[in-house]
Design a protein around this motif. Structure first.
Motif, PDB file in Angstrom:
ATOM      1  N   CYS A 123      22.119  60.319  25.334  1.00  0.00           N
ATOM      2  CA  CYS A 123      21.697  61.265  24.293  1.00  0.00           C
ATOM      3  C   CYS A 123      22.360  60.934  22.961  1.00  0.00           C
ATOM      4  CB  CYS A 123      22.032  62.691  24.709  1.00  0.00           C
ATOM      5  SG  CYS A 123      21.076  63.340  26.087  1.00  0.00           S
ATOM      6  N   GLN A 124      23.657  60.616  23.025  1.00  0.00           N
ATOM      7  CA  GLN A 124      24.377  60.310  21.782  1.00  0.00           C
ATOM      8  C   GLN A 124      23.870  59.022  21.138  1.00  0.00           C
ATOM      9  OE1 GLN A 124      27.056  62.445  20.295  1.00  0.00           O
ATOM     10  NE2 GLN A 124      25.865  61.260  18.822  1.00  0.00           N
ATOM     11  N   LYS A 125      23.583  58.018  21.956  1.00  0.00           N
ATOM     12  CA  LYS A 125      23.064  56.761  21.421  1.00  0.00           C
ATOM     13  C   LYS A 125      21.682  56.943  20.803  1.00  0.00           C
ATOM     14  CE  LYS A 125      25.709  53.697  24.467  1.00  0.00           C
ATOM     15  NZ  LYS A 125      25.657  52.758  25.622  1.00  0.00           N
ATOM     16  N   ILE A 126      20.856  57.759  21.439  1.00  0.00           N
ATOM     17  CA  ILE A 126      19.533  58.041  20.880  1.00  0.00           C
ATOM     18  C   ILE A 126      19.676  58.752  19.534  1.00  0.00           C
ATOM     19  CG2 ILE A 126      17.442  59.437  21.182  1.00  0.00           C
ATOM     20  CD1 ILE A 126      17.644  58.877  24.174  1.00  0.00           C
ATOM     21  N   SER A 127      20.575  59.718  19.477  1.00  0.00           N
ATOM     22  CA  SER A 127      20.785  60.465  18.237  1.00  0.00           C
ATOM     23  C   SER A 127      21.297  59.561  17.122  1.00  0.00           C
ATOM     24  CB  SER A 127      21.773  61.607  18.473  1.00  0.00           C
ATOM     25  OG  SER A 127      21.294  62.468  19.471  1.00  0.00           O
ATOM     26  N   SER A 128      22.185  58.655  17.459  1.00  0.00           N
ATOM     27  CA  SER A 128      22.672  57.691  16.468  1.00  0.00           C
ATOM     28  C   SER A 128      21.546  56.772  16.012  1.00  0.00           C
ATOM     29  CB  SER A 128      23.823  56.869  17.055  1.00  0.00           C
ATOM     30  OG  SER A 128      24.913  57.692  17.403  1.00  0.00           O
ATOM     31  N   GLU A 129      20.673  56.392  16.950  1.00  0.00           N
ATOM     32  CA  GLU A 129      19.535  55.534  16.616  1.00  0.00           C
ATOM     33  C   GLU A 129      18.559  56.249  15.690  1.00  0.00           C
ATOM     34  OE1 GLU A 129      17.219  51.908  17.113  1.00  0.00           O
ATOM     35  OE2 GLU A 129      19.286  52.423  17.627  1.00  0.00           O
ATOM     36  N   MET A 130      18.309  57.526  15.958  1.00  0.00           N
ATOM     37  CA  MET A 130      17.391  58.301  15.118  1.00  0.00           C
ATOM     38  C   MET A 130      18.001  58.548  13.738  1.00  0.00           C
ATOM     39  SD  MET A 130      14.934  58.369  17.157  1.00  0.00           S
ATOM     40  CE  MET A 130      13.825  59.260  16.089  1.00  0.00           C
ATOM     41  N   ASN A 131      19.327  58.707  13.694  1.00  0.00           N
ATOM     42  CA  ASN A 131      20.086  58.808  12.445  1.00  0.00           C
ATOM     43  C   ASN A 131      19.604  59.952  11.551  1.00  0.00           C
ATOM     44  OD1 ASN A 131      22.235  57.925  10.839  1.00  0.00           O
ATOM     45  ND2 ASN A 131      20.874  56.712   9.535  1.00  0.00           N
ATOM     46  N   LEU A 132      19.242  61.067  12.164  1.00  0.00           N
ATOM     47  CA  LEU A 132      18.940  62.291  11.437  1.00  0.00           C
ATOM     48  C   LEU A 132      20.065  63.286  11.681  1.00  0.00           C
ATOM     49  CD1 LEU A 132      15.138  62.608  12.308  1.00  0.00           C
ATOM     50  CD2 LEU A 132      16.139  61.790  10.156  1.00  0.00           C
ATOM     51  N   SER A 133      20.095  64.360  10.908  1.00  0.00           N
ATOM     52  CA  SER A 133      21.198  65.308  11.074  1.00  0.00           C
ATOM     53  C   SER A 133      21.241  65.863  12.493  1.00  0.00           C
ATOM     54  CB  SER A 133      21.096  66.437  10.055  1.00  0.00           C
ATOM     55  OG  SER A 133      19.875  67.130  10.178  1.00  0.00           O
ATOM     56  N   GLU A 134      20.071  66.042  13.124  1.00  0.00           N
ATOM     57  CA  GLU A 134      20.049  66.516  14.505  1.00  0.00           C
ATOM     58  C   GLU A 134      18.920  65.836  15.281  1.00  0.00           C
ATOM     59  OE1 GLU A 134      22.294  68.565  15.620  1.00  0.00           O
ATOM     60  OE2 GLU A 134      23.073  69.483  13.778  1.00  0.00           O
ATOM     61  N   THR A 135      19.200  65.545  16.539  1.00  0.00           N
ATOM     62  CA  THR A 135      18.173  65.169  17.501  1.00  0.00           C
ATOM     63  C   THR A 135      18.211  66.184  18.630  1.00  0.00           C
ATOM     64  OG1 THR A 135      18.293  62.808  16.994  1.00  0.00           O
ATOM     65  CG2 THR A 135      17.362  63.414  19.116  1.00  0.00           C
ATOM     66  N   ALA A 136      17.060  66.779  18.926  1.00  0.00           N
ATOM     67  CA  ALA A 136      16.964  67.797  19.970  1.00  0.00           C
ATOM     68  C   ALA A 136      16.402  67.186  21.243  1.00  0.00           C
ATOM     69  CB  ALA A 136      16.076  68.947  19.498  1.00  0.00           C
ATOM     70  N   PHE A 137      16.922  67.642  22.369  1.00  0.00           N
ATOM     71  CA  PHE A 137      16.444  67.208  23.679  1.00  0.00           C
ATOM     72  C   PHE A 137      15.942  68.428  24.438  1.00  0.00           C
ATOM     73  CE2 PHE A 137      19.413  64.040  22.219  1.00  0.00           C
ATOM     74  CZ  PHE A 137      18.825  62.839  22.593  1.00  0.00           C
ATOM     75  N   ILE A 138      14.625  68.494  24.635  1.00  0.00           N
ATOM     76  CA  ILE A 138      14.017  69.587  25.390  1.00  0.00           C
ATOM     77  C   ILE A 138      13.803  69.117  26.826  1.00  0.00           C
ATOM     78  CG2 ILE A 138      12.122  71.237  25.511  1.00  0.00           C
ATOM     79  CD1 ILE A 138      11.387  70.492  22.652  1.00  0.00           C
ATOM     80  N   LYS A 139      14.277  69.918  27.776  1.00  0.00           N
ATOM     81  CA  LYS A 139      14.153  69.542  29.187  1.00  0.00           C
ATOM     82  C   LYS A 139      13.438  70.638  29.970  1.00  0.00           C
ATOM     83  CE  LYS A 139      16.784  68.077  33.249  1.00  0.00           C
ATOM     84  NZ  LYS A 139      16.013  68.984  34.141  1.00  0.00           N
ATOM     85  N   THR A 140      12.497  70.229  30.812  1.00  0.00           N
ATOM     86  CA  THR A 140      11.902  71.178  31.742  1.00  0.00           C
ATOM     87  C   THR A 140      12.949  71.568  32.787  1.00  0.00           C
ATOM     88  OG1 THR A 140      11.028  69.302  33.009  1.00  0.00           O
ATOM     89  CG2 THR A 140       9.527  70.357  31.448  1.00  0.00           C
ATOM     90  N   LEU A 141      12.888  72.815  33.257  1.00  0.00           N
ATOM     91  CA  LEU A 141      13.930  73.327  34.142  1.00  0.00           C
ATOM     92  C   LEU A 141      13.568  73.236  35.613  1.00  0.00           C
ATOM     93  CD1 LEU A 141      15.070  76.459  32.103  1.00  0.00           C
ATOM     94  CD2 LEU A 141      16.089  74.177  32.158  1.00  0.00           C
ATOM     95  N   ASN A 142      12.280  73.151  35.910  1.00  0.00           N
ATOM     96  CA  ASN A 142      11.835  73.059  37.304  1.00  0.00           C
ATOM     97  C   ASN A 142      10.838  71.926  37.456  1.00  0.00           C
ATOM     98  OD1 ASN A 142      13.181  75.548  38.368  1.00  0.00           O
ATOM     99  ND2 ASN A 142      11.858  76.532  36.850  1.00  0.00           N
ATOM    100  N   SER A 143      10.762  71.379  38.646  1.00  0.00           N
ATOM    101  CA  SER A 143       9.907  70.212  38.880  1.00  0.00           C
ATOM    102  C   SER A 143       8.433  70.508  38.630  1.00  0.00           C
ATOM    103  CB  SER A 143      10.105  69.698  40.312  1.00  0.00           C
ATOM    104  OG  SER A 143       9.786  70.716  41.255  1.00  0.00           O
TER     105      SER A 143
END
Length: 285
Positions: free
Chosen positions: A35-55
Motif C-alpha cells: 500500500c505504501q509503495k503504491i501511494s508513493s508511486e501515485m505521489n498524491l497527497s492521499e491514496t485510498a484503498f477500498i476493500k470489500t468485507l465479505n467474499s
C-alpha cells in the motif's frame, strides 16, 4: 495482479481543481508495504484503498467497505477528500445501488450519502482548545511572518494547529503566504503538530463564511489543496465563532475547492462536496 485505480479531483466540479486522490479497489488484503509503495508511486497527497468485507460483496452492491488512506510517506487515520473520492468511485463509476455507504476506518465508521449533485460525508467533529502562542511562536513566525494573529488553537485528536489571521486581512493576504515547508518542520519544538491550518474569517458580504489553507509536511504533504479532515476542526471552530451551524468554506490553495459544512448536535459534522474523475486504469502488480 491488476488493481483498478482512479484519480478523482475532490471538492470541486472542475477537472484539475480541488484535491486529487487516487482510489484503489481491492478484494484481497494488501500488505502495508505494498500500500505504501503504491501511494508513493501515485505521489498524491492521499491514496485510498477500498476493500470489500465479505467474499460475496461487490463494489456495486455492498453498502459496507473497509477504507484506508496513505500519504506518500505514511498511513493516516483520517482523510476527507480521499473518502469523498472513494464514495464517488463507488456511486458514479461502480454504480453502487445504495443511497448511503459505510466505511470502516481507523477513525471508526464514516458515512457517505448522495444529496443531489453532491456527496455528503458524515464525520466526527473535532474541537480545538486554546493554545499558548508562545509555545509555538517559531512555527507561527515561519508560517505567517509578521502578520497579526487573532487566535491560536490546537486539536489534540487530530494533532492540528489552527492559526487564525486578524479579521482585518482579506483573502489575498492568506493566498499570498508561501511558508517554507522544511522550515515549518524544523520550527516545531513541541513535537505534537502534524498539520497546520491557517484560517481567516470571510468578508461580511462575501460568498464564503471562512477561508483556510493547510500544510502537513510532517506527513509528506507540503500543502494539501482541499482538506476534509481539517474541516472537522474548522467546522467546530467557526460554528462557535460565527454562531452558525451551516457554512460555506473555501480552501484557497492554488487549486482551490469548496465545502458545505453543517455542524450537528450529535458530535458529527456533514461535509458536502462535488467530484470529477480525471483518470481510470489498472495497477499491474
Amino acid at each position: 495482479m491488476q488493481i483498478p485505480v482512479f484519480t478523482v479531483d475532490a471538492f470541486t466540479n472542475k477537472p484539475f481543481c480541488g484535491n486529487p486522490a487516487a482510489v484503489c479497489l481491492i478484494e484481497d488484503e494488501l500488505q502495508d508495504d505494498i500500500c505504501q509503495k503504491i501511494s508513493s508511486e501515485m505521489n498524491l497527497s492521499e491514496t485510498a484503498f477500498i476493500k470489500t468485507l465479505n467474499s460475496k460483496d461487490t463494489f456495486s452492491s455492498a453498502s459496507h467497505f473497509g477504507l484506508r488512506w496513505f500519504t506518500p510517506t505514511r498511513e493516516v487515520p483520517l482523510c476527507g477528500h480521499a473518502t469523498l473520492a472513494s464514495a464517488a468511485v463507488l456511486f458514479y463509476i461502480q454504480k453502487n445501488s445504495n443511497s448511503s455507504l459505510t466505511f470502516e476506518t481507523l477513525s471508526g465508521e464514516l458515512y457517505a450519502r448522495l444529496s443531489g449533485d453532491h456527496i455528503v460525508l458524515d464525520f466526527p467533529i473535532h474541537t480545538a482548545t486554546a493554545q499558548d502562542p508562545q509555545e509555538v511562536k517559531e512555527l507561527i513566525k515561519t508560517a505567517v511572518g509578521d502578520l497579526a494573529i487573532q487566535d491560536v488553537r490546537y486539536s489534540n485528536a487530530t494533532k492540528k494547529l489552527l492559526v487564525r489571521l486578524c479579521d482585518t486581512y482579506n483573502r489575498s493576504v492568506l493566498e499570498s503566504l508561501k511558508p517554507d515547508t522544511e522550515s515549518l518542520m524544523k520550527s516545531d519544538s513541541t513535537g505534537k503538530v502534524a498539520g497546520l491550518i491557517i484560517t481567516l474569517k470571510g468578508n461580511q458580504n462575501g460568498d464564503y463564511d471562512f477561508y483556510s489553507r493547510y500544510f502537513s509536511p510532517w506527513n509528506g504533504i507540503p500543502e494539501d489543496p482541499v482538506t476534509g479532515s481539517a474541516h472537522t476542526v474548522l467546522g467546530s471552530y467557526w460554528s462557535e465563532q460565527l454562531g452558525k451551524k451551516e457554512m460555506l468554506a473555501c480552501q484557497c490553495s492554488h487549486r482551490g475547492g469548496q465545502l458545505k459544512i453543517a455542524v450537528r448536535g450529535d458530535g458529527r459534522v456533514d461535509m458536502a462536496g462535488q467530484t470529477v474523475t480525471v483518470l481510470s486504469g489498472n495497477l499491474m502488480l
